[in-house]
Scaffold this motif. Structure first.
Motif, PDB file in Angstrom:
ATOM      1  N   GLY A 192       0.793  -1.221   0.000  1.00 12.75           N
ATOM      2  CA  GLY A 192       0.000   0.000   0.000  1.00 12.75           C
ATOM      3  C   GLY A 192       0.825   1.270   0.000  1.00 12.75           C
ATOM      4  O   GLY A 192       0.284   2.370  -0.151  1.00 12.75           O
ATOM      5  N   ALA A 193       2.131   1.145   0.205  1.00 14.64           N
ATOM      6  CA  ALA A 193       3.040   2.299   0.168  1.00 14.64           C
ATOM      7  C   ALA A 193       4.350   1.837  -0.450  1.00 14.64           C
ATOM      8  O   ALA A 193       5.421   1.944   0.150  1.00 14.64           O
ATOM      9  CB  ALA A 193       3.254   2.853   1.574  1.00 14.64           C
ATOM     10  N   GLU A 194       4.230   1.318  -1.664  1.00 12.42           N
ATOM     11  CA  GLU A 194       5.345   0.616  -2.295  1.00 12.42           C
ATOM     12  C   GLU A 194       6.588   1.478  -2.494  1.00 12.42           C
ATOM     13  O   GLU A 194       7.704   0.971  -2.521  1.00 12.42           O
ATOM     14  CB  GLU A 194       4.899   0.041  -3.655  1.00 12.42           C
ATOM     15  CG  GLU A 194       3.998  -1.183  -3.551  1.00 12.42           C
ATOM     16  CD  GLU A 194       2.581  -0.878  -3.093  1.00 12.42           C
ATOM     17  OE1 GLU A 194       2.207   0.312  -3.061  1.00 12.42           O
ATOM     18  OE2 GLU A 194       1.834  -1.826  -2.771  1.00 12.42           O
ATOM     19  N   GLY A 195       6.414   2.785  -2.623  1.00 10.64           N
ATOM     20  CA  GLY A 195       7.575   3.638  -2.844  1.00 10.64           C
ATOM     21  C   GLY A 195       8.214   4.172  -1.581  1.00 10.64           C
ATOM     22  O   GLY A 195       9.204   4.917  -1.638  1.00 10.64           O
ATOM     23  N   ALA A 196       7.691   3.800  -0.411  1.00  6.22           N
ATOM     24  CA  ALA A 196       8.181   4.347   0.857  1.00  6.22           C
ATOM     25  C   ALA A 196       9.005   3.333   1.635  1.00  6.22           C
ATOM     26  O   ALA A 196       8.719   2.137   1.620  1.00  6.22           O
ATOM     27  CB  ALA A 196       7.003   4.811   1.711  1.00  6.22           C
TER      28      ALA A 196
END
Length: 326
Positions: A179-183
């Motif tokens: 749900g927050a793949e870039g973080a």
């Protein structure tokens, strides 16, 4: 405004409803509703001012009672955490736990001796009271819990554990956060998500200026007072609120100018982020990592930041000297 409309509507409904009831009761006498409207409206005009303020008070009581349990719960949890910390005074980590920390946590070797005992006490209470969820790829180990707790407690080594009173869950992910793949990590008032891979990339470097765990738990502290991450970690009723607001305004602008001119700065560029609502949600967290890991540079290049963070966290990282612990 909404309450006023609701109260007036309720009042008219009761008044007119009463009129309808009277009409029904007196139907045999051929009394019509139209005959009652004049007197009823007159009564409404006379009685509304008399009943307005009591009804407002009732609505406020209903509204406040609905939020009170949550507030009491959070205040109670904060008090429980702080009382437990007092009870844990004198308790220490095991030799095995210290070795795990010494082998992994870079800042451990910079922490002054006088801070070791309060730090360990906080770690023990943290492990006892905060829930970790298992990763999708396997269970969270005791070693993993210990390393997260040790860094989270660096922030509060001179502060109360009630800073984390709203925190409910810590989610560890092997690499990518669902749900927050870039973080590398995320945080709200109640939850922290950490990518284990990214955590281990930053945990051992005590002078990198970016530490994932410090960064995300600084967000939790920022959220604690009002539920908003705006880089002011105190409530509006705090004597220091205006000082924090002024600092964030001035230093954020300075940070933007510095990076626009391609100059070097101890606080990383991510702190310049501005949210859609105009708040600066990353300044406090980025500055916290820099304060703990680049204390001397922050003190030299951002003295106002350093002094206010020193007052808030109760520590002086610029004075810390490295010492090898095993």
């Amino acid at each position: 405004m909404k309450n006023n409309v609701l109260i007036f509507s309720l009042f008219l409904a009761v008044t007119i409803g009463g009129g309808i009831a009277i009409e029904t009761t007196n139907a045999e006498g051929e009394l019509k509703l139209s005959d009652l409207m004049g007197p009823l409206l007159l009564w409404a005009i006379v009685l509304f001012p008399l009943l307005y303020f009591p009804m407002i008070r009732i609505f406020k009581m209903i509204k406040s009672s609905s939020s009170t349990p949550r507030k009491k719960l959070n205040d109670g949890r904060g008090q429980q955490l702080d009382e437990r910390l007092k009870e844990m005074e004198g308790e220490r980590l095991s030799a095995g736990q210290r070795k795990i920390i010494a082998d992994n946590v870079g800042l451990y070797h910079w922490l002054p001796e006088k801070l070791i005992n309060p730090w360990e006490e906080r770690i023990l209470v943290f492990l006892e009271n905060f829930h970790f969820t298992d990763m999708a790829h396997g269970p969270v180990t005791e070693e993993m819990r210990l390393l997260v707790a040790s860094e989270a407690c660096l922030l509060i080594v001179r502060r109360p554990l009630s800073d984390y009173r709203h925190l409910q869950r810590i989610h560890l992910w092997k690499d990518v956060i669902e749900g927050a793949e870039g973080a590398a990590g995320t945080a709200t008032r109640h939850d922290v998500n950490l990518s284990w891979k990214n955590l281990m990339d930053t945990i051992s470097c005590a002078r990198g200026g970016y530490n994932l765990t410090l960064h995300e738990f600084a967000h939790v502290i920022d959220f604690a007072d009002d539920g908003i991450a705006q880089s002011i970690p105190v409530g509006r009723d705090s004597a220091n609120y205006d000082e924090w607001e002024k600092l964030v305004d001035e230093e954020h602008a300075k940070l933007v100018d510095t990076y626009d001119s391609n100059s070097s700065y101890p606080i990383r560029a991510y702190a310049t982020l501005v949210a859609r609502d105009g708040t600066r949600p990353e300044f406090f967290s980025c500055a916290t990592s820099a304060f703990f890991e680049r204390g001397s540079r922050v003190k030299r290049q951002c003295p106002n930041v350093y002094e206010l963070f020193k007052k808030f966290y109760g520590v002086d990282p610029a004075s810390w000297r490295k010492q090898k612990r095993v």
